[in-house]
Design a protein around this motif. Structure first.
Motif, PDB file in Angstrom:
ATOM      1  N   UNK A   1     -25.489  -6.813 -21.954  1.00  0.00           N
ATOM      2  CA  UNK A   1     -24.128  -7.044 -21.565  1.00  0.00           C
ATOM      3  C   UNK A   1     -23.340  -7.918 -22.377  1.00  0.00           C
ATOM      4  N   UNK A   2     -24.090  -8.935 -22.559  1.00  0.00           N
ATOM      5  CA  UNK A   2     -23.518 -10.182 -23.553  1.00  0.00           C
ATOM      6  C   UNK A   2     -23.189  -9.613 -24.813  1.00  0.00           C
ATOM      7  N   UNK A   3     -24.221  -9.090 -25.395  1.00  0.00           N
ATOM      8  CA  UNK A   3     -23.964  -8.485 -26.669  1.00  0.00           C
ATOM      9  C   UNK A   3     -22.973  -7.707 -26.846  1.00  0.00           C
ATOM     10  N   UNK A   4     -22.708  -6.581 -25.849  1.00  0.00           N
ATOM     11  CA  UNK A   4     -21.674  -5.598 -26.112  1.00  0.00           C
ATOM     12  C   UNK A   4     -20.580  -6.260 -25.784  1.00  0.00           C
ATOM     13  N   UNK A   5     -20.213  -7.328 -24.906  1.00  0.00           N
ATOM     14  CA  UNK A   5     -19.035  -8.040 -24.918  1.00  0.00           C
ATOM     15  C   UNK A   5     -18.546  -8.962 -26.242  1.00  0.00           C
ATOM     16  N   UNK A   6     -19.837  -9.573 -26.854  1.00  0.00           N
ATOM     17  CA  UNK A   6     -19.272 -10.233 -28.067  1.00  0.00           C
ATOM     18  C   UNK A   6     -19.075  -9.391 -29.117  1.00  0.00           C
ATOM     19  N   UNK A   7     -19.604  -8.024 -29.051  1.00  0.00           N
ATOM     20  CA  UNK A   7     -19.372  -7.188 -30.188  1.00  0.00           C
ATOM     21  C   UNK A   7     -18.050  -6.271 -30.063  1.00  0.00           C
ATOM     22  N   UNK A   8     -17.626  -6.145 -28.961  1.00  0.00           N
ATOM     23  CA  UNK A   8     -16.564  -4.926 -28.658  1.00  0.00           C
ATOM     24  C   UNK A   8     -15.506  -5.807 -28.333  1.00  0.00           C
ATOM     25  N   UNK A   9     -15.549  -7.049 -27.786  1.00  0.00           N
ATOM     26  CA  UNK A   9     -14.561  -8.039 -27.635  1.00  0.00           C
ATOM     27  C   UNK A   9     -13.792  -7.730 -26.255  1.00  0.00           C
ATOM     28  N   UNK A  10     -12.355  -7.965 -26.050  1.00  0.00           N
ATOM     29  CA  UNK A  10     -11.698  -7.912 -25.041  1.00  0.00           C
ATOM     30  C   UNK A  10     -11.916  -6.533 -24.188  1.00  0.00           C
ATOM     31  N   UNK A  11     -11.903  -5.551 -25.056  1.00  0.00           N
ATOM     32  CA  UNK A  11     -11.950  -4.104 -24.480  1.00  0.00           C
ATOM     33  C   UNK A  11     -13.370  -3.432 -24.362  1.00  0.00           C
ATOM     34  N   UNK A  12     -14.272  -4.444 -24.467  1.00  0.00           N
ATOM     35  CA  UNK A  12     -15.899  -3.799 -24.165  1.00  0.00           C
ATOM     36  C   UNK A  12     -16.029  -2.682 -23.270  1.00  0.00           C
ATOM     37  N   UNK A  13     -15.314  -2.750 -22.116  1.00  0.00           N
ATOM     38  CA  UNK A  13     -15.658  -2.116 -21.136  1.00  0.00           C
ATOM     39  C   UNK A  13     -15.096  -0.528 -21.323  1.00  0.00           C
ATOM     40  N   UNK A  14     -14.355  -0.349 -22.289  1.00  0.00           N
ATOM     41  CA  UNK A  14     -14.250   0.984 -22.678  1.00  0.00           C
ATOM     42  C   UNK A  14     -15.322   1.742 -22.947  1.00  0.00           C
ATOM     43  N   UNK A  15     -16.494   1.120 -23.238  1.00  0.00           N
ATOM     44  CA  UNK A  15     -17.695   1.915 -23.882  1.00  0.00           C
ATOM     45  C   UNK A  15     -18.496   2.008 -22.396  1.00  0.00           C
ATOM     46  N   UNK A  16     -18.070   1.791 -21.111  1.00  0.00           N
ATOM     47  CA  UNK A  16     -18.852   1.716 -20.296  1.00  0.00           C
ATOM     48  C   UNK A  16     -18.221   2.825 -19.216  1.00  0.00           C
TER      49      UNK A  16
ATOM     50  N   UNK B   1     -13.567  -0.322 -15.214  1.00  0.00           N
ATOM     51  CA  UNK B   1     -12.083  -0.709 -15.861  1.00  0.00           C
ATOM     52  C   UNK B   1     -11.929  -1.929 -16.002  1.00  0.00           C
ATOM     53  N   UNK B   2     -10.725  -2.709 -16.231  1.00  0.00           N
ATOM     54  CA  UNK B   2     -10.545  -4.008 -16.719  1.00  0.00           C
ATOM     55  C   UNK B   2     -10.850  -4.977 -15.602  1.00  0.00           C
ATOM     56  N   UNK B   3     -10.474  -4.485 -14.326  1.00  0.00           N
ATOM     57  CA  UNK B   3     -10.894  -5.415 -13.150  1.00  0.00           C
ATOM     58  C   UNK B   3     -12.371  -5.648 -12.820  1.00  0.00           C
ATOM     59  N   UNK B   4     -13.129  -4.484 -12.873  1.00  0.00           N
ATOM     60  CA  UNK B   4     -14.446  -4.855 -12.685  1.00  0.00           C
ATOM     61  C   UNK B   4     -15.068  -5.451 -13.984  1.00  0.00           C
ATOM     62  N   UNK B   5     -14.381  -5.340 -15.438  1.00  0.00           N
ATOM     63  CA  UNK B   5     -15.008  -5.898 -16.511  1.00  0.00           C
ATOM     64  C   UNK B   5     -14.787  -7.365 -16.409  1.00  0.00           C
ATOM     65  N   UNK B   6     -13.399  -7.928 -15.655  1.00  0.00           N
ATOM     66  CA  UNK B   6     -13.306  -9.149 -15.549  1.00  0.00           C
ATOM     67  C   UNK B   6     -14.273  -9.835 -14.762  1.00  0.00           C
ATOM     68  N   UNK B   7     -14.547  -9.023 -13.627  1.00  0.00           N
ATOM     69  CA  UNK B   7     -15.527  -9.741 -12.579  1.00  0.00           C
ATOM     70  C   UNK B   7     -16.877 -10.149 -13.538  1.00  0.00           C
ATOM     71  N   UNK B   8     -17.318  -9.246 -14.173  1.00  0.00           N
ATOM     72  CA  UNK B   8     -18.605  -9.507 -14.907  1.00  0.00           C
ATOM     73  C   UNK B   8     -18.504 -10.695 -16.012  1.00  0.00           C
TER      74      UNK B   8
ATOM     75  N   UNK C   1     -24.185  -1.762 -11.809  1.00  0.00           N
ATOM     76  CA  UNK C   1     -25.247  -1.785 -12.419  1.00  0.00           C
ATOM     77  C   UNK C   1     -25.761  -0.492 -12.859  1.00  0.00           C
ATOM     78  N   UNK C   2     -25.333   0.720 -12.194  1.00  0.00           N
ATOM     79  CA  UNK C   2     -25.470   1.979 -12.551  1.00  0.00           C
ATOM     80  C   UNK C   2     -24.522   2.385 -13.644  1.00  0.00           C
ATOM     81  N   UNK C   3     -23.342   1.955 -13.704  1.00  0.00           N
ATOM     82  CA  UNK C   3     -22.446   2.116 -14.917  1.00  0.00           C
ATOM     83  C   UNK C   3     -22.909   1.673 -16.061  1.00  0.00           C
ATOM     84  N   UNK C   4     -23.365   0.256 -15.999  1.00  0.00           N
ATOM     85  CA  UNK C   4     -23.854  -0.434 -17.011  1.00  0.00           C
ATOM     86  C   UNK C   4     -25.013   0.425 -17.791  1.00  0.00           C
TER      87      UNK C   4
END
Length: 628
Positions: free
Chosen positions: A192-207, A211-218, A178-181
């Motif tokens: 979070x939903x808006x960020x994923x839809x806007x930045x697509x598969x690599x949205x987590x690079x803005x957070x 990493x990809x594992x934590x992003x996949x859990x979300x 939550x702190x990183x988000x």
């Protein structure tokens, strides 16, 4: 007697801030005796082991019991704490009877039952002998199980809360996540939903630190709660861009947008009234059905290289969108006055900016894409005018347009005066740059960069051609008047003007050394597609942009060295770019007696007068028939 908890308080997870249906499903499975490993696989944290799920079950047991007591639901508080197996089924009646103390340890470790209740349970489960009361005990146990399930269901109905898009992330995710988000400005689940839809598969690079594992859990969590959130993530948000199908690309770019909103050519949905099928400037017997079909045919016919196609598509796309959105007419209905306003006014200041100008770099498939990065300079507007004039002329010749609406438009700017001397290095500067890359012992990157410098200087290739160069294109032969073997590199440019260029012996020597450093055989024996300029990791070809950065770094480093010895002299080197090497190759070759026709062929110039610009001013003037 109660069993001692061997877990330290610090090792137990905190009680969930929000109780979800998944928490109740986990605990229901636990009460039904489902194996802990299976519970962990179904509901646990994929990044932790089964112990984390075991600890969570203990926390949920305590939490449910406390909440039931607070609600004065004593019955539920007792039933929720009964462990799996404490309510036996009929088959367990035939098992060997344990001691009462062992029975208490298994059935009631927390001391919930009184002595009489515990004894009654013991006698029912382990009668003195075979008894016809077995059916009665089974029925009693079934009732107790139902009471336990009802208690859990009652608590779920009262306590469970479905996530909503306006809920803060710190109520649903672990504090570190939550702190990183929040650090990335993602305060609510909707953010979070808006960020994923806007930045697509690599949205987590803005957070930060996600990493990809934590992003996949979300992403998995959002998918699990999609009904409650009222949103299912699009396919494009779940699949890497390189794996998109044509259908997904069209869906993403179009996103259901109608024609009155900006969208790339490949996603534009044009209604029949504006598709150009009834354009006022259509030829009597038109070759193509719509404006989009006509533009696509022009791109296929006139843009052989992908870089040319991208430039041509950009200008055609901008004009078509402007016609549809600003003029409310198809491209095939534009007049000369429309085109004059487009080139003269709109390109100089695309307004409204929110519709036309992007706020950052967005791929064409993203919703934030816009056709402009800002207002165009006079030179860029002239380039657009030239390209669009050629496009409309082609459409006239192809029988689609009746007349060229771009004809008669004044130039947006005068053609630039080519200054070969101002955009090339003299011999002294070239030797200094080359010397700056020399090392006693080379790393792979240092050796490759020096090799790239020699290749670019000796061949005059563009950076796209250097990027595409492979060992397949190398050949060795003889050349009249030259001793020893001569190496050539075949160059494809997609314009039916494929050519070959000579490679200097010093450059070819470094090519062979570089291949050896990569563990590859002789240049003529390498596997098909082996790039001459390869990345340090993976061995893939360096992209054209990567080559540009490579040379820019070399020039910057050389400029710093020269500035130390001769203040002010290093600025010119710092301004140099990849194309300066092409100019330098041409100017030096002509200065040392190379034939104009030979240099022109090597550079792939369409007309000889272009190459003549590299001559000294007086020589160029004589060649072009201009007085010096």
């Amino acid at each position: 007697m109660t069993r001692q908890n061997t877990e330290s308080p610090a090792s137990l997870p905190a009680a969930p801030q929000q109780l979800t249906r998944q928490h109740f499903a986990l605990y229901r499975g636990y009460l039904n005796g489902v194996d802990e490993a299976q519970l962990h696989a179904s509901y646990g944290d994929a990044c932790a082991d089964v112990r984390s799920t075991r600890r969570l079950i203990a926390v949920l047991r305590d939490t449910f019991s406390v909440l039931a007591r607070r609600a004065r639901d004593t019955d539920s508080a007792h039933l929720i704490r009964l462990r799996p197996g404490s309510i036996p089924d009929a088959a367990s009646a035939e098992s060997a009877a344990p001691t009462l103390e062992a029975f208490r340890e298994r059935v009631d470790p927390d001391g919930v039952y009184s002595e009489s209740e515990l004894l009654a349970l013991y006698c029912e489960e382990f009668p003195a002998g075979a008894s016809p009361s077995l059916d009665r005990r089974a029925a009693r146990n079934a009732r107790l199980r139902r009471r336990q399930a009802d208690a859990l269901a009652r608590m779920e109905a009262n306590l469970v809360q479905d996530p909503q898009r306006d809920h803060p992330v710190d109520g649903w995710f672990e504090p570190p996540i939550a702190a990183r988000l929040a650090a990335a400005g993602l305060v609510t689940i909707g953010d979070v939903i808006a960020k994923i839809e806007a930045r697509r598969h690599r949205w987590y690079t803005d957070v930060p630190r996600l990493g990809p594992t934590g992003a996949q859990r979300i992403v998995d969590w959002i998918g699990l709660h999609a009904p409650a959130l009222g949103h299912s993530l699009s396919r494009q948000a779940l699949v890497p861009r390189r794996q998109w199908t044509a259908e997904m690309l069209s869906e993403s770019a179009g996103n259901g947008i109608d024609v009155l909103a900006v969208a790339p050519l490949e996603a534009l949905r044009v209604p029949a009234a504006l598709d150009g099928s009834k354009g006022t400037n259509r030829a009597r017997f038109s070759t193509f059905d719509t404006d989009l079909h006509a533009i696509q045919a022009w791109l296929d016919a006139r843009s052989a290289s992908k870089h040319t196609r991208r430039a041509y598509r950009r200008e055609a796309e901008r004009l078509l969108l402007w016609a549809l959105l600003e003029r409310r007419k198809p491209l095939s209905s534009l007049t000369e006055a429309d085109c004059a306003e487009y080139v003269g006014a709109f390109l100089a200041d695309p307004q409204p900016a929110a519709r036309w100008i992007a706020k950052g770099r967005f791929e064409r498939c993203l919703s934030g894409w816009r056709p402009f990065a800002g207002a165009l300079s006079d030179r860029s507007r002239e380039s657009a005018r030239s390209i669009l004039t050629a496009m409309c002329e082609w459409l006239v010749q192809a029988g689609y347009l009746a007349a060229n609406p771009m004809n008669g438009l004044a130039r947006a700017s005068a053609p630039p005066v080519f200054d070969a001397h101002g955009r090339s290095l003299d011999l002294e500067q070239w030797w200094f740059v080359l010397a700056s890359t020399e090392r006693e012992v080379y790393s792979y990157v240092e050796h490759r960069d020096r090799m790239a410098l020699l290749l670019a200087y000796s061949t005059g290739l563009r950076r796209t051609e250097l990027s595409a160069a492979t060992t397949d294109a190398l050949s060795i032969g003889r050349l009249s008047g030259v001793e020893g073997p001569v190496w050539r590199l075949a160059v494809e440019n997609g314009r039916s003007k494929d050519r070959s260029v000579l490679i200097a012996p010093s450059a070819m020597e470094m090519v062979q050394e570089n291949l050896e450093m990569r563990g590859l055989p002789d240049a003529l024996l390498c596997p098909d597609g082996t790039p001459l300029l390869a990345q340090a990791r993976g061995g893939q070809a360096i992209t054209p942009d990567g080559i540009g950065k490579l040379f820019k770094r070399i020039f910057m480093d050389a400029g710093v060295l020269l500035e130390k010895s001769t203040p002010g002299a290093g600025r010119r080197l710092a301004q140099s770019s990849t194309h300066w090497l092409r100019h330098t190759h041409s100017a030096h070759a002509l200065k040392h007696g190379a034939g104009l026709h030979e240099v022109s062929r090597g550079l792939c110039h369409a007309v000889l007068s272009t190459t003549a610009r590299y001559l000294l001013h007086e020589d160029a003037g004589q060649f072009l028939g201009i007085e010096g």
